[in-house]
Design an enzyme around this catalytic site. Structure first.
Site, PDB file in Angstrom:
ATOM      1  N   TYR A   1       0.760  -1.227   0.071  1.00 34.52           N
ATOM      2  CA  TYR A   1      -0.058  -0.022   0.180  1.00 34.52           C
ATOM      3  C   TYR A   1       0.895   1.291   0.115  1.00 34.52           C
ATOM      4  CZ  TYR A   1      -3.684  -3.417   1.604  1.00 34.52           C
ATOM      5  OH  TYR A   1      -4.382  -4.331   1.770  1.00 34.52           O
TER       6      TYR A   1
ATOM      7  N   LYS B   1       1.898  -6.348   5.883  1.00 40.00           N
ATOM      8  CA  LYS B   1       1.729  -7.663   5.148  1.00 40.00           C
ATOM      9  C   LYS B   1       3.148  -7.722   4.073  1.00 40.00           C
ATOM     10  CE  LYS B   1      -2.963  -6.976   4.774  1.00 40.00           C
ATOM     11  NZ  LYS B   1      -3.261  -5.825   4.492  1.00 40.00           N
TER      12      LYS B   1
HETATM   13  P1  NAD Z   1     -14.322  -2.160   1.766  1.00 42.84           P
HETATM   14  O1  NAD Z   1     -15.122  -3.573   1.562  1.00 42.84           O
HETATM   15  O2  NAD Z   1     -13.808  -1.810   3.515  1.00 42.84           O
HETATM   16  O3  NAD Z   1     -14.839  -1.089   1.124  1.00 42.84           O
HETATM   17  C1  NAD Z   1     -14.419   0.343   0.854  1.00 42.84           C
HETATM   18  C2  NAD Z   1     -14.924   0.899   0.101  1.00 42.84           C
HETATM   19  O4  NAD Z   1     -16.315   1.401   0.752  1.00 42.84           O
HETATM   20  C3  NAD Z   1     -14.591   2.673  -0.083  1.00 42.84           C
HETATM   21  O5  NAD Z   1     -15.092   2.922  -1.447  1.00 42.84           O
HETATM   22  C4  NAD Z   1     -15.139   3.383   1.090  1.00 42.84           C
HETATM   23  O6  NAD Z   1     -15.310   4.771   0.642  1.00 42.84           O
HETATM   24  C5  NAD Z   1     -16.452   2.804   0.996  1.00 42.84           C
HETATM   25  N1  NAD Z   1     -17.210   3.100   2.405  1.00 42.84           N
HETATM   26  C6  NAD Z   1     -16.688   2.494   3.588  1.00 42.84           C
HETATM   27  N2  NAD Z   1     -17.650   2.674   4.507  1.00 42.84           N
HETATM   28  C7  NAD Z   1     -18.626   3.394   4.016  1.00 42.84           C
HETATM   29  C8  NAD Z   1     -19.838   3.685   4.287  1.00 42.84           C
HETATM   30  N3  NAD Z   1     -20.196   3.631   5.826  1.00 42.84           N
HETATM   31  N4  NAD Z   1     -20.834   4.165   3.528  1.00 42.84           N
HETATM   32  C9  NAD Z   1     -20.548   4.295   2.377  1.00 42.84           C
HETATM   33  N5  NAD Z   1     -19.538   3.909   1.844  1.00 42.84           N
HETATM   34  C10 NAD Z   1     -18.485   3.302   2.680  1.00 42.84           C
HETATM   35  O7  NAD Z   1     -13.029  -2.375   0.997  1.00 42.84           O
HETATM   36  P2  NAD Z   1     -11.372  -2.533   1.288  1.00 42.84           P
HETATM   37  O8  NAD Z   1     -11.058  -1.202   1.870  1.00 42.84           O
HETATM   38  O9  NAD Z   1     -10.847  -3.067   0.202  1.00 42.84           O
HETATM   39  O10 NAD Z   1     -11.241  -3.373   2.452  1.00 42.84           O
HETATM   40  C11 NAD Z   1     -10.953  -3.312   3.846  1.00 42.84           C
HETATM   41  C12 NAD Z   1      -9.470  -3.600   4.166  1.00 42.84           C
HETATM   42  O11 NAD Z   1      -8.984  -4.942   4.114  1.00 42.84           O
HETATM   43  C13 NAD Z   1      -8.528  -2.742   3.287  1.00 42.84           C
HETATM   44  O12 NAD Z   1      -8.639  -1.341   3.550  1.00 42.84           O
HETATM   45  C14 NAD Z   1      -7.218  -3.328   3.600  1.00 42.84           C
HETATM   46  O13 NAD Z   1      -6.758  -3.091   4.797  1.00 42.84           O
HETATM   47  C15 NAD Z   1      -7.722  -4.844   3.615  1.00 42.84           C
HETATM   48  N6  NAD Z   1      -7.776  -5.651   2.154  1.00 42.84           N
HETATM   49  C16 NAD Z   1      -6.788  -6.664   2.278  1.00 42.84           C
HETATM   50  C17 NAD Z   1      -6.608  -7.358   0.944  1.00 42.84           C
HETATM   51  C18 NAD Z   1      -5.661  -8.539   0.982  1.00 42.84           C
HETATM   52  O14 NAD Z   1      -5.196  -8.865  -0.146  1.00 42.84           O
HETATM   53  N7  NAD Z   1      -5.177  -8.864   2.068  1.00 42.84           N
HETATM   54  C19 NAD Z   1      -7.103  -6.835  -0.061  1.00 42.84           C
HETATM   55  C20 NAD Z   1      -8.137  -5.712  -0.060  1.00 42.84           C
HETATM   56  C21 NAD Z   1      -8.182  -5.247   1.064  1.00 42.84           C
END
Ligand code: NAD
Length: 280
Positions: free
Chosen positions: A54, A79
């Site tokens: 990231y 990670k």
């Molecule tokens: P998420 O499911 O948390 O969704 C994020 C999206 O939803 C963003 O566009 C945000 O603006 C929107 N959002 C958040 N809260 C909201 C609300 N209350 N109302 C309306 N919209 C809202 O997706 P993410 O960020 O990809 O996943 C969470 C975390 O998981 C990441 O930030 C990261 O730390 C981790 N992650 C890990 C991997 C992996 O391969 N291990 C992959 C993706 C994400």
């Protein structure tokens, strides 16, 4: 309103605990990260999920330093980057992560993707990550995006089960196969993309469950994950949404609501990210 004190913890298989609800930092631009994570701390988050990939560990570190929160009240995960699977690179880049974060230890370090087609065997990468724990600079070792066969191989080869497997999981993609394999190994599940990375917000069924509970779609999706026992860290840079996502601890979905949300699963079609066997 929920706060840090009301976030439950999940017991991990190495005797440590992790706050069940935290804050994700995927796609938070490096230049904004210190401010956004600082805001997350003010709102009450204490568990932060970042990654070498990231490129925002330094911002997380600046927010930690500026927060004045005692280190033992924080839970910080990073990670391993996909380009650093060779055992020597694991140790070297782990130290670089600590430096960028300004920390003397990490709570949790994960292999980000298994990369089963890479030249480096992920069993060797896993052994190198578990070796970091012996040094005292890493509390807990885990994996991410590991499918059942990957988990079986590392546990059979090393005898060490990861404390967590961080996998994609949300109402459109329950990912029960990887989830249940993790739990069989005593490995807790971290559900990434718990809001479907934005895909859930127009869903009429979720909207209806949300309305019935006097909550938002984000809150019922997160509550569903929490009631399954999963660890989540939704991401938002908007303070109102950050509060909304934390405010999911003081209500309960009924069995009927849980069953309704369970029914939204689309199997593989609901997967938003790459299949772990196809990456690398
Ligand atoms: P998420 O499911 O948390 O969704 C994020 C999206 O939803 C963003 O566009 C945000 O603006 C929107 N959002 C958040 N809260 C909201 C609300 N209350 N109302 C309306 N919209 C809202 O997706 P993410 O960020 O990809 O996943 C969470 C975390 O998981 C990441 O930030 C990261 O730390 C981790 N992650 C890990 C991997 C992996 O391969 N291990 C992959 C993706 C994400």
């Amino acid at each position: 309103m929920s706060d840090a004190a009301s976030v439950p913890t999940v017991a991990l298989n190495d005797g440590t605990t992790i706050p069940q609800l935290g804050f994700g930092t995927f796609q938070i631009p490096p230049e904004d990260t210190a401010e956004v994570v600082g805001r997350a701390f003010e709102i009450g988050y204490r568990h932060i999920d970042t990654a070498q990939m990231y490129r925002n560990e330094e911002g997380v570190g600046r927010a930690v330093a500026a927060s004045g929160i005692p280190r033992d009240e924080l839970y910080i995960t990073s990670k391993l980057n996909n380009s650093s699977h060779a055992p020597d690179d694991v140790r070297r880049t782990f130290e670089q992560s600590l430096e960028r974060l300004g920390l003397d230890h990490l709570d949790l370090f994960l292999i980000h993707w298994p990369l089963p087609n890479s030249e480096v065997d992920y069993v060797d990468t896993w052994r190198a990550v578990t070796d970091l724990v012996a040094d005292g600079r890493l509390r807990s070792a885990g994996v991410s995006n590991f499918e059942p066969a990957h988990l079986d191989r590392i546990v059979e080869a090393t005898g060490a089960a990861p404390v967590v497997n961080q996998i994609e999981a949300h109402p459109y993609f329950r990912n029960d196969v990887a989830r249940e394999a993790s739990l069989r190994h005593g490995t807790a599940v971290q559900a990434w993309g718990p809001l479907g990375q934005g895909a859930l917000f127009d869903d009429p069924t979720l909207a209806e469950v949300a309305e019935r509970n006097g909550r938002t779609v984000a809150q019922v999706a997160l509550r569903w994950a929490l009631q399954r026992g999963d660890i989540v860290f939704p991401k938002s840079s908007n303070p109102d949404r950050m509060r909304e996502n934390l405010d999911t601890l003081d209500f309960e979905l009924s069995d009927d609501d849980v069953a309704t949300i369970d029914g939204l699963d689309r199997g593989e079609d609901g997967r938003g990210g790459p299949h772990p066997d196809q990456l690398g």
